[in-house]
Design a protein around this motif. Structure first.
Motif, PDB file in Angstrom:
ATOM      1  N   PHE A 102      -2.628  28.405  -0.443  1.00  0.00           N
ATOM      2  CA  PHE A 102      -3.278  28.539  -1.740  1.00  0.00           C
ATOM      3  C   PHE A 102      -3.197  29.985  -2.229  1.00  0.00           C
ATOM      4  N   ARG A 112      -8.091  23.771  -6.113  1.00  0.00           N
ATOM      5  CA  ARG A 112      -6.939  24.123  -6.937  1.00  0.00           C
ATOM      6  C   ARG A 112      -7.275  23.968  -8.418  1.00  0.00           C
ATOM      7  N   SER A 113      -7.897  22.820  -8.767  1.00  0.00           N
ATOM      8  CA  SER A 113      -8.154  22.614 -10.193  1.00  0.00           C
ATOM      9  C   SER A 113      -9.278  23.525 -10.670  1.00  0.00           C
ATOM     10  N   TYR A 130      -9.803  26.554  -9.551  1.00  0.00           N
ATOM     11  CA  TYR A 130      -9.166  27.866  -9.728  1.00  0.00           C
ATOM     12  C   TYR A 130      -8.348  27.909 -11.015  1.00  0.00           C
ATOM     13  N   GLU A 131      -7.671  26.798 -11.310  1.00  0.00           N
ATOM     14  CA  GLU A 131      -6.872  26.779 -12.544  1.00  0.00           C
ATOM     15  C   GLU A 131      -7.747  26.943 -13.782  1.00  0.00           C
ATOM     16  N   ARG A 132      -8.926  26.334 -13.755  1.00  0.00           N
ATOM     17  CA  ARG A 132      -9.846  26.522 -14.883  1.00  0.00           C
ATOM     18  C   ARG A 132     -10.298  27.964 -14.986  1.00  0.00           C
ATOM     19  N   TRP A 133     -10.634  28.556 -13.836  1.00  0.00           N
ATOM     20  CA  TRP A 133     -11.070  29.951 -13.793  1.00  0.00           C
ATOM     21  C   TRP A 133      -9.986  30.854 -14.376  1.00  0.00           C
ATOM     22  N   TRP A 134      -8.761  30.610 -13.969  1.00  0.00           N
ATOM     23  CA  TRP A 134      -7.665  31.457 -14.431  1.00  0.00           C
ATOM     24  C   TRP A 134      -7.373  31.208 -15.905  1.00  0.00           C
ATOM     25  N   GLU A 135      -7.500  29.967 -16.357  1.00  0.00           N
ATOM     26  CA  GLU A 135      -7.299  29.697 -17.782  1.00  0.00           C
ATOM     27  C   GLU A 135      -8.368  30.405 -18.592  1.00  0.00           C
ATOM     28  N   ARG A 190      -9.822  33.140 -17.801  1.00  0.00           N
ATOM     29  CA  ARG A 190      -9.443  34.549 -17.825  1.00  0.00           C
ATOM     30  C   ARG A 190      -8.336  34.799 -18.831  1.00  0.00           C
ATOM     31  N   ILE A 218     -13.738  24.543 -21.533  1.00  0.00           N
ATOM     32  CA  ILE A 218     -13.859  24.734 -20.083  1.00  0.00           C
ATOM     33  C   ILE A 218     -15.308  24.600 -19.653  1.00  0.00           C
ATOM     34  N   ILE A 274     -16.740  28.447  -9.687  1.00  0.00           N
ATOM     35  CA  ILE A 274     -15.673  28.934 -10.562  1.00  0.00           C
ATOM     36  C   ILE A 274     -15.227  27.864 -11.535  1.00  0.00           C
ATOM     37  N   TYR A 276      -4.905  13.112 -13.008  1.00  0.00           N
ATOM     38  CA  TYR A 276      -5.805  14.191 -13.425  1.00  0.00           C
ATOM     39  C   TYR A 276      -5.156  15.082 -14.477  1.00  0.00           C
TER      40      TYR A 276
END
Lengths: 264, 264, 264, 264, 264
Positions: free
Chosen positions: A51, B54-55, B57-62, B64, B178, B235, C57
């Motif tokens: 990851f 994973r998903s 983290y993807e939301r967190w990064w989006e 950002r 989000i 997150i 998803y």
């Protein structure tokens, strides 16, 4: 990075040697659970490291794409300015200097350096007072565009140049985002903590099972885990000067060569 | 988060101690199937947790990236307004205040707060009645653009500024998306339920096999699973005030510093 | 979904009980290969289910992003129309009604419903005959824009509004795409078939090995597999009315509140 | 696909029966390594098949998105043309025919067919000589736009229609890219070769271990592997006529219905 | 690539044969840890190879998409130029030659070749001195656009052609980015080093366990690992002339055929 990596590996090697020596000397009671512990740790480390390295690599590649975008926007801008024959030669030269200075200013900005930019300081002495030098250069580019727009050198088509000029600051913002936002702190801590725990726990059951023959396995898995973790840490912030970081100097030189060929 | 995590871990530790004590005391019949049960659970938890983290983290990064976009759009807008020398100084000041107020209003909007924005309330007292303050500020920005367009300060190039001004509300909408859309509820329930079930089931077979030595393994795997689940929960909504959340205040200050340097 | 899930689980539980009872009663010959069969099935199911749930998803999240885009475009359109003071109040009201009606028409369109839209039918009675109501509303929005463009209320900047207006139909098309294109049929069949086969095959070897103690393992793994499969099926078409589906009504109300605040 | 799949499965079934019969008859020496071989093959096949199916599925979904884009662009174009009341009715009809013909021409182009397009051949007889029919239709659309632009029916806003018209050829290019670029040839070969090798090697150790009971396991794993591989091959080129391919006819009809409702 | 692959495999095969022969001859002490070592290596190799091949494939596919974009932009440009009947036939021919020359110049640029481009050198002899030939051709395209814009052949809609013309240099920059930025060097080294280590270590424990029967397993796993690594290395830079590389010549010919049909 390599020095830190080596230091860690030497420390862990000494620790492992000591651990195996103790298991040999004192005939400790064999605990089955240590084996189970290292397996469980191994799986959770695997998940975390995959990851972590995946997301670090994605940041590295996004940073590369942003610099690629910077190269594209600079090229397109210089080609278009070169194609618009109505622009005064002096203005062209200024635009060329600005386009060449921008990536260099951004590079230093991202690395926390502030070397002088002689050619641009000759044109715009106030840049010495600017807090955010890429922003200042971008302002001068827009002022040039506005001037050309008003004296009608662009035939009412300022939009054609403006879109590329926007891109310069967009790249700057995206690079700052990558530099200033590390991975979610909890994940970093958990990845690093698991790796350390594994390296500290593994020598005991392996030492009991395979005696000194365990040493190569331990050294190899330690090297692999610590190296993976350190590579992830390095490429997470890809604007530094380490071996895996982006070659920002080369990109700056590439832009300079192209702009000079078009506008020089 | 850390307090909740600690509470859970203490509860689970007490439970595990009790479970192991019982297995020691009463000489329960050994059931092989418990071992199989924990293995099956372990695999399904692994799949669910990887997917969930994973998903999240993807939301967190989006999130950002959206704030990075907000920074870029604010910067480009202020640079362009600064480059258009024809705009009245008073209008520039108003635009600067609006650009500085927008991220602060958005930050409070996302956190459900409603602190006053003194500098903008001095200019536009009606904002006190606005339900959606970022929307209201965006309206004032467009009104300014329209005014400049009509008195011809922009040389018919309103499109140049309008694209960035759109971006502000786009960021607002994406952040609301989000915040308001949690992970698919069924996945959340299944991830949380599997983790709990595993933590409740694991002490029994491990206690029977390794006696008190099982405790460190149980505590470690409990900590890991519960922590992963809690980090994912945190997150998933990255606009809060916890340790892993985004540093919205810093981004607001960064925008303010840049805008003041350009338009101040 | 929950009723169907429960039904399946009860049927599978009865089947498992019967299977275990038979293995207890008749002292069947123990076949090693059944164990191998369930392992092989387990792995292939894991691969298929991860793949299937991940892509389901992604569709769910893309659908959410499209509705987020719809919210953004509606907001930006209403803010801009509000900022252009030259537009007649009557036209503003019509635009507000159209922007509020669009998400509602799209919601019903996606769910195969056709409830009346009273406020819009009062303005445009012909909508009753329109096959594709979101398309009809979009047409009226473009007619308004064209009218404003021709009587010069927009100062030759129709492009500013047109880009957002395009977005409405784009969202409509993307949502239809998600609704009308299920997962590759062969993958769906294989995932479902593997889950069923596993649930039918697992009780026999487990029953022989662990007798009645096998029941909780079987029930748990059945629940997990069937639930994962059913969640994937549900969120694959995220516009329905089930628990995991998107809250389309809320988004429609959010758009209405914002548009009314700006143009009301 | 189904016929080819069946053929392969029958061939492999005969082979497996023969293999098991031989192991039964001749009391071959038991080689442990065969077991290891099938395990190693199984893992490498898993990695390859997941990778292959994932990327094939991404192509399939991208193709679907491109056709979704085609639907959106056609719709937006027809809505806008309908909203511009100044266009001559005859031109509208021609535009409607062109928009309806484009997806049909693209569909046949992607399938290597060349059925006549009667309604468009009546208007533009030269299309019979065009090598690239979607390109020819796109040219006629741009000629119409240019004509409208010059006689000022569009109020200098040709950009509004042009962006959508570009999209048609973009979709055409993207679909050709998907059709003409198969997966990296080496990966295809390795995936197919591993599957075949596994199917040829597996019956021997399984036959020796479980005798005739091995047959269902072998048949099941063969079916699964060969089916996964064949599905990947099919959806890699999603424009064909097989069961998993995209329903291009439906999309064409959907576009036709919408365009006729708007411009008919 | 195939020659290098074969060479490696032959070397590794000889090494394996020697290793097994030695284990047969000398009755070495059996070390359990070697088995553990190969397992640990196998897992870490799996993780690294999946990661490496996935990212190499993504680069390959992105390169393909960039060339697809080049095809689209060239097509749209030629269709639009063909639709604008006001352009002089001579200028059309020049534009056709430039559009045909660009992909060829880019192809040679990416491969470090510099074959002459006769048809374009006849028109613009100075190209012989140009360092960056794609940039030079792009400059000529923009000069043509500017000329048409000034003599009003484009009816003030230069933006329509300019967006596509930008795309040409964007593709050039993106391809250079892919070619000039290899995978993170540390990952490359670790992947290659692990594969080598595994191939050198595996024959010993396998040879001891299965004697000469180990040879097929060793050869097969060696082939698989070395081939995966080599394919990743090849497609990482997809502009070469190897079997898995992109068919750049075909794309160039496709563009030429289309442009000639439209503008010929």
């Amino acid at each position: 990075m390599y020095r830190r990596l080596l230091l860690w590996l030497i420390l862990l090697a000494c620790y492992s040697v000591a651990a195996i020596a103790i298991t040999q000397q004192f005939e400790l009671p064999r605990w089955d659970w240590e084996d189970e512990l290292t397996t469980a740790l191994g799986v959770s480390i695997g998940v975390l490291l995959v990851f972590r390295n995946r997301s670090a690599y994605e940041r590295w590649w996004e940073a590369r794409q942003q610099w690629g975008k910077l190269i594209n926007e600079s090229r397109n801008l210089s080609v278009k300015v070169a194609a618009f024959a109505e622009i005064a030669p002096r203005d062209r030269e200024i635009m060329a200097e600005l386009l060449i200075a921008f990536p260099n200013a951004l590079r230093m900005h991202l690395r926390g350096q502030r070397d002088p930019l002689p050619s641009i300081e000759a044109l715009f002495p106030e840049i010495a007072n600017a807090e955010h030098r890429p922003g200042y250069i971008s302002l001068q580019i827009f002022k040039l565009l506005n001037k050309w727009n008003r004296d009608n050198s662009l035939f009412a088509s300022i939009r054609i140049l403006e879109r590329q000029a926007n891109g310069l600051l967009d790249v700057c913002g995206a690079c700052e985002r990558i530099r200033n936002t590390p991975m979610v702190p909890s994940y970093r801590f958990m990845a690093w903590f698991s790796v350390l725990l594994y390296c500290l726990a593994a020598p005991w059951p392996l030492g009991m099972n395979f005696e000194w023959y365990a040493l190569p396995i331990i050294l190899l898995s330690n090297s692999f885990l610590v190296a993976m973790e350190m590579v992830a840490e390095t490429i997470e912030d890809p604007f530094g000067l380490e071996h895996d970081d982006l070659r920002l100097e080369n990109y700056c030189k590439g832009i300079e060569a192209f702009v000079r060929e078009m506008l020089g």
